[in-house]
Every structure is written in structure tokens, then in C-alpha cells.
Design a protein around this motif. Structure first.
Motif, mmCIF file in Angstrom:
data_model
loop_
_atom_site.group_PDB
_atom_site.id
_atom_site.type_symbol
_atom_site.label_atom_id
_atom_site.label_comp_id
_atom_site.label_asym_id
_atom_site.label_seq_id
_atom_site.Cartn_x
_atom_site.Cartn_y
_atom_site.Cartn_z
ATOM 1 N N ARG A 35 0.834 -1.205 0.000
ATOM 2 C CA ARG A 35 0.000 0.000 0.000
ATOM 3 C C ARG A 35 0.868 1.255 0.000
ATOM 4 O O ARG A 35 0.551 2.242 -0.672
ATOM 5 C CB ARG A 35 -0.920 -0.016 1.220
ATOM 6 C CG ARG A 35 -1.811 1.204 1.325
ATOM 7 C CD ARG A 35 -2.609 1.188 2.608
ATOM 8 N NE ARG A 35 -3.293 2.452 2.811
ATOM 9 C CZ ARG A 35 -3.954 2.764 3.910
ATOM 10 N NH1 ARG A 35 -4.002 1.896 4.909
ATOM 11 N NH2 ARG A 35 -4.548 3.940 4.028
ATOM 12 N N THR A 36 1.985 1.201 0.747
ATOM 13 C CA THR A 36 2.890 2.349 0.784
ATOM 14 C C THR A 36 3.376 2.691 -0.613
ATOM 15 O O THR A 36 3.353 3.856 -1.039
ATOM 16 C CB THR A 36 4.102 2.041 1.689
ATOM 17 O OG1 THR A 36 3.648 1.573 2.952
ATOM 18 C CG2 THR A 36 4.981 3.258 1.861
ATOM 19 N N VAL A 37 3.827 1.670 -1.328
ATOM 20 C CA VAL A 37 4.371 1.886 -2.668
ATOM 21 C C VAL A 37 3.277 2.362 -3.622
ATOM 22 O O VAL A 37 3.502 3.227 -4.481
ATOM 23 C CB VAL A 37 5.045 0.600 -3.193
ATOM 24 C CG1 VAL A 37 5.578 0.806 -4.608
ATOM 25 C CG2 VAL A 37 6.177 0.170 -2.249
ATOM 26 N N ARG A 38 2.101 1.823 -3.481
ATOM 27 C CA ARG A 38 1.001 2.262 -4.347
ATOM 28 C C ARG A 38 0.651 3.727 -4.102
ATOM 29 O O ARG A 38 0.261 4.438 -5.028
ATOM 30 C CB ARG A 38 -0.215 1.354 -4.139
ATOM 31 C CG ARG A 38 -0.034 -0.044 -4.729
ATOM 32 C CD ARG A 38 -1.321 -0.837 -4.734
ATOM 33 N NE ARG A 38 -1.724 -1.236 -3.392
ATOM 34 C CZ ARG A 38 -1.297 -2.340 -2.783
ATOM 35 N NH1 ARG A 38 -0.450 -3.159 -3.406
ATOM 36 N NH2 ARG A 38 -1.726 -2.650 -1.564
ATOM 37 N N GLU A 39 0.794 4.182 -2.851
ATOM 38 C CA GLU A 39 0.586 5.601 -2.555
ATOM 39 C C GLU A 39 1.595 6.452 -3.331
ATOM 40 O O GLU A 39 1.267 7.514 -3.861
ATOM 41 C CB GLU A 39 0.742 5.852 -1.050
ATOM 42 C CG GLU A 39 -0.336 5.240 -0.172
ATOM 43 C CD GLU A 39 -1.618 6.068 -0.199
ATOM 44 O OE1 GLU A 39 -1.549 7.264 -0.520
ATOM 45 O OE2 GLU A 39 -2.687 5.491 0.093
ATOM 46 N N TRP A 40 2.842 5.995 -3.380
ATOM 47 C CA TRP A 40 3.872 6.742 -4.125
ATOM 48 C C TRP A 40 3.556 6.764 -5.613
ATOM 49 O O TRP A 40 3.653 7.800 -6.255
ATOM 50 C CB TRP A 40 5.245 6.101 -3.913
ATOM 51 C CG TRP A 40 5.704 6.073 -2.486
ATOM 52 C CD1 TRP A 40 5.254 6.847 -1.455
ATOM 53 C CD2 TRP A 40 6.699 5.216 -1.944
ATOM 54 N NE1 TRP A 40 5.913 6.534 -0.299
ATOM 55 C CE2 TRP A 40 6.816 5.537 -0.561
ATOM 56 C CE3 TRP A 40 7.517 4.232 -2.463
ATOM 57 C CZ2 TRP A 40 7.720 4.890 0.284
ATOM 58 C CZ3 TRP A 40 8.419 3.582 -1.631
ATOM 59 C CH2 TRP A 40 8.509 3.915 -0.264
ATOM 60 N N LYS A 41 3.197 5.596 -6.155
ATOM 61 C CA LYS A 41 2.923 5.524 -7.596
ATOM 62 C C LYS A 41 1.732 6.396 -7.979
ATOM 63 O O LYS A 41 1.716 7.004 -9.057
ATOM 64 C CB LYS A 41 2.670 4.072 -8.018
ATOM 65 C CG LYS A 41 3.898 3.184 -7.941
ATOM 66 C CD LYS A 41 3.703 1.869 -8.678
ATOM 67 C CE LYS A 41 2.617 1.026 -8.076
ATOM 68 N NZ LYS A 41 2.476 -0.273 -8.776
ATOM 69 N N ALA A 42 0.755 6.456 -7.106
ATOM 70 C CA ALA A 42 -0.435 7.256 -7.391
ATOM 71 C C ALA A 42 -0.173 8.748 -7.259
ATOM 72 O O ALA A 42 -0.997 9.570 -7.673
ATOM 73 C CB ALA A 42 -1.569 6.850 -6.460
#
Length: 425
Positions: A44-51
Motif C-alpha cells: 500500500r505504501t508503494v502504491r501511494e507513491w505511484k499514485a
């Protein structure tokens, strides 16, 4: 608040075959190496960055990103605060200046102590795998034209070593498996070159290593290649029971169930093994299965090493089967069919098929024709040394020639002209 996706980070992850979860896992390991405490990143952390919902991670995270990627966070698409609006991270609270300085000091000290580890772990991705694999095509072309020789073996081993060196970098498990697969292919090429040159002990050593690498890669295609070569090696060592077992191991690999082309090769190799043991029924049954499977094969991308196999090579192998079963007329017809469709770029293969044709002719006491045919094998390989396997077939031809027609003028002339060429190691 609207956010702009971090396409730079997404591109880097795609290039290096990272999922959100696998990158988070690598970051957790990096953070533990830096601070002594395990990280708590997740997908989820990484997806926050990608988004784009987190545009400037805290200093702890930025240091961990540098360790894993080898890149500055700005290169990965993150934007420092104050240069553009950014939403605060929902998972990391703001830091005060004192805490930031304390962490940076601790991270710097920890990074210094872990410098050898960090420096030795550059990231490795798909482009590295593709570059490593590119050399295989060149080696395959050399083999098709000249056959196995020491320089080709050494080049293949260098390729394997260089590929395995990449394992020192930071990579996903999928990338590591692909690297092991490429290394297995290079090592199999070295084994094949040794086999073709008749350096049988070295071929066995390389095949053992190639099978180990194929296992770590979990690559059924690479394993099938190893077993195929193992069957050939056993044949050349006159270990015919082992040749059958190796051919059956090739048939048992997962790739033969998915692709009729590989299944056909496995059956063809088994046919040769059965024929050398004198098992006529099993040999003919395997040959028929090879033909049926090949008829079902579709045109699709496959590894370069199997490009040699097709209708022409199957006919060439059928010629060996028929000759071993004392059916020289059938062997001659199969050899003619092989040569009619075998591409000219397969120079060594054409020379082998030609020598086999000559052998089938001498078995039918067509002495003058056989001698003329065998001369074509030498002509095909003009300018390069004869591969060891070809010398063996020509040696068999000479012995059959002397046995069948010891007083024939053509036989004496053949021996006077070619003995030094085929008998030179």
C-alpha cells in the motif's frame, strides 16, 4: 486533492520487474541494514507513491530508496517539498528538524559501516537479463556454421560467469530466476560445444552444472535442453541404457507437455537411443511419435538453441535410427530428404547429414557413390577444422569402406586423399 502519478517510479519498477509488494520488501531489508530495525513498508505504501499521493517520502525512506535502487529520489520522480504542492504521507508523520538531523547522522554512520554491502548491490532488471541473453544468439550462429570447438566453449563459459556475476546485485526473485536460466543456457552451450568436439568428460561437467542452474531457475525448457544433450553424450559413450533414461527424462519435462516441438525432439532422441540398443519396436514407435508431435507444432517464439530442430533434423535423426536398425535404404532416403530441406546456414548439420548419407550408401555397397558423397562433407566444412562428432562418423565410414571393399580403387583413393583430414584431432 488531485494527484499526478509518479510515472518515473512506475517505469523503474517495470524495468526491474518489481511489484509494489516486492519493492516494499526490499525497502524493509534496506532499512534494517541501515538502522538495525526492520522496516514496515507494504504494498500500500508503494502504491501511494505511484499514485502521486505521497510526493516526497521522509528521509528514512529516501535513504532506503537510494540503497535499493541506486538512484536519487528525484530521479525516481519524487519532488522535494516546496517545489510543488504535495499531500502529506498518510503513513509517516511529519518530522521536526532535530529528529531529521538525528536520523541522518545515524543513517550516515550505519551506511558507512554497511558500505561494502550497499556498494555491492546495484539493481538488476529486465534490460540486464536481455543484454546477458543477447550473446547466446551469436554463439548459436557460430556453432551452426563451424561446430563445437574450444574457443566457443570458452566464450560460452565467460557468458555464464558474467551472467552469474549479476546475481550480486539487488533483484527480484523473478529476475534472479531469469538470470539463472540464461546462465544455464550458456553452460549448456559450453557442454554442447565440448560434446560436438568430442571432449566428453568436459561435456559431462558442464551438463552437471547446467542442470543445477536450470533447477535454480525452475526452467523446464533449460532442463529439457540438458537432458537432450545428456542423451547424446551417453550415446557417444556407448552407454545406451543411460541414453534411453536421459531421453525419457527430457520427455518428462513440463515443456514437452506444453509444446509439441519439444515433445517431438524428446521422442526423436529416444528413438535413436532405442535403435542403438537394438530395440526395433521401441525405436520405430518413438520415431512415429516424434513425427506426429512435430506435425502438431505451431510457429511460435522459442529459445534460439532449438531453432535447429524441425522436419530436416527429424529426417536426419531418422536416418540414424534406420541405419542402426540395419535398414540402409531407408536411411539413405531419410538423409536425402533431410538435405533437400536443411537450410544452408546449418553448415555443420549439412556435413553431418552428408556423412550419414555416405555411410548408408556404403552399407548398400554403393562404393563409388559413397566416396563421392563423403567428399561433399569435406567440401562443406572447408576452411574450418572438422568437429569431433563429424570425424567420428567419417571414421566409421572409412572402416566400413575398408571392410566392405578393401580392394576397390575408389576406397584406396578416398583413404589416400582424406585420411589425414578426418583422423586429425
Amino acid at each position: 486533492m488531485d494527484s499526478t502519478r509518479n510515472t518515473s517510479l512506475e517505469a523503474w519498477m517495470a524495468e526491474h520487474a518489481y511489484s509494489s509488494n516486492s519493492l516494499a520488501s526490499e525497502l524493509n531489508s534496506a532499512l534494517e541494514a541501515l538502522t538495525g530495525k526492520p522496516g514496515r513498508y507494504d504494498g500500500r505504501t508503494v502504491r501511494e507513491w505511484k499514485a502521486g499521493r505521497v510526493t516526497w517520502p521522509n528521509s528514512v525512506t529516501r535513504e532506503a530508496l537510494k540503497v535499493v535502487t541506486g538512484l536519487d529520489p528525484t530521479t525516481l520522480g519524487f519532488v522535494p517539498r516546496g517545489k510543488s504542492p504535495a499531500a502529506p504521507s498518510p503513513r509517516v508523520p511529519p518530522e521536526d528538524e532535530v529528529n531529521r538531523r538525528r536520523f541522518c547522522s545515524a543513517a550516515t554512520a550505519a551506511a558507512a559501516s554497511a558500505a561494502p554491502l550497499i556498494a555491492a548491490r546495484p539493481t538488476v532488471g529486465t534490460s540486464d537479463v536481455l543484454r546477458a541473453r543477447a550473446g547466446l544468439a551469436k554463439l548459436t550462429t557460430i556453432d551452426q556454421a563451424r561446430g563445437g570447438h574450444a574457443a566457443l566453449e570458452r566464450a560460452a563459459l565467460r557468458g555464464a560467469r558474467a551472467t552469474l556475476e549479476l546475481q550480486r546485485g539487488s533483484a527480484t526473485q523473478r529476475i534472479r530466476q531469469r538470470l539463472f536460466s540464461v546462465a544455464a543456457e550458456y553452460t549448456s552451450m559450453a557442454a554442447w560445444s565440448s560434446l560436438d568436439a568430442r571432449h566428453l568428460d568436459r561435456a559431462q561437467e558442464h551438463l552437471n552444472e547446467a542442470l543445477r542452474l536450470a533447477g535454480m531457475a525452475q526452467d523446464a525448457t533449460a532442463a529439457m535442453r540438458v537432458w537432450n544433450s545428456t542423451a547424446m553424450l551417453a550415446h557417444h559413450r556407448n552407454e545406451y541404457g543411460e541414453a534411453v533414461a536421459a531421453a525419457q527424462a527430457a520427455q518428462a519435462t513440463a515443456i514437452t507437455r506444453r509444446d509439441p516441438m519439444f515433445a517431438s525432439l524428446g521422442h526423436a532422441r529416444a528413438a535413436v537411443a532405442h535403435a542403438t540398443r537394438g530395440d526395433r519396436n521401441a525405436a520405430r514407435r518413438s520415431l512415429s511419435q516424434a513425427q506426429d508431435a512435430l506435425a502438431k507444432a505451431q510457429l511460435e517464439p522459442r529459445p534460439g538453441w532449438i531453432a535447429f530442430y524441425g522436419p530436416a533434423e527429424l529426417e536426419a535423426l531418422a536416418a540414424i535410427v534406420h541405419d542402426q536398425l540395419n535398414a540402409p535404404a531407408e536411411a539413405e532416403r531419410a538423409s536425402h530428404r533431410a538435405l533437400a530441406i536443411l537450410p544452408t546456414r546449418y553448415r555443420r548439420n549439412r556435413a553431418m547429414a552428408t556423412a550419414r548419407l555416405a555411410l548408408a550408401q556404403v552399407h548398400q555397397r554403393e562404393i563409388e557413390q559413397a566416396c563421392a558423397t563423403s567428399a561433399d562433407a569435406f567440401a562443406l566444412m572447408a576452411g574450418t577444422p572438422l568437429p569431433g562428432r563429424l570425424r567420428v562418423v567419417l571414421g566409421d565410414f572409412h572402416r566400413q569402406l575398408v571392410t566392405t571393399a578393401p580392394r576397390a580403387t575408389a576406397a584406396r583413393e578416398w583413404a589416400d586423399r582424406y585420411r589425414s583430414e578426418w583422423s586429425t584431432a
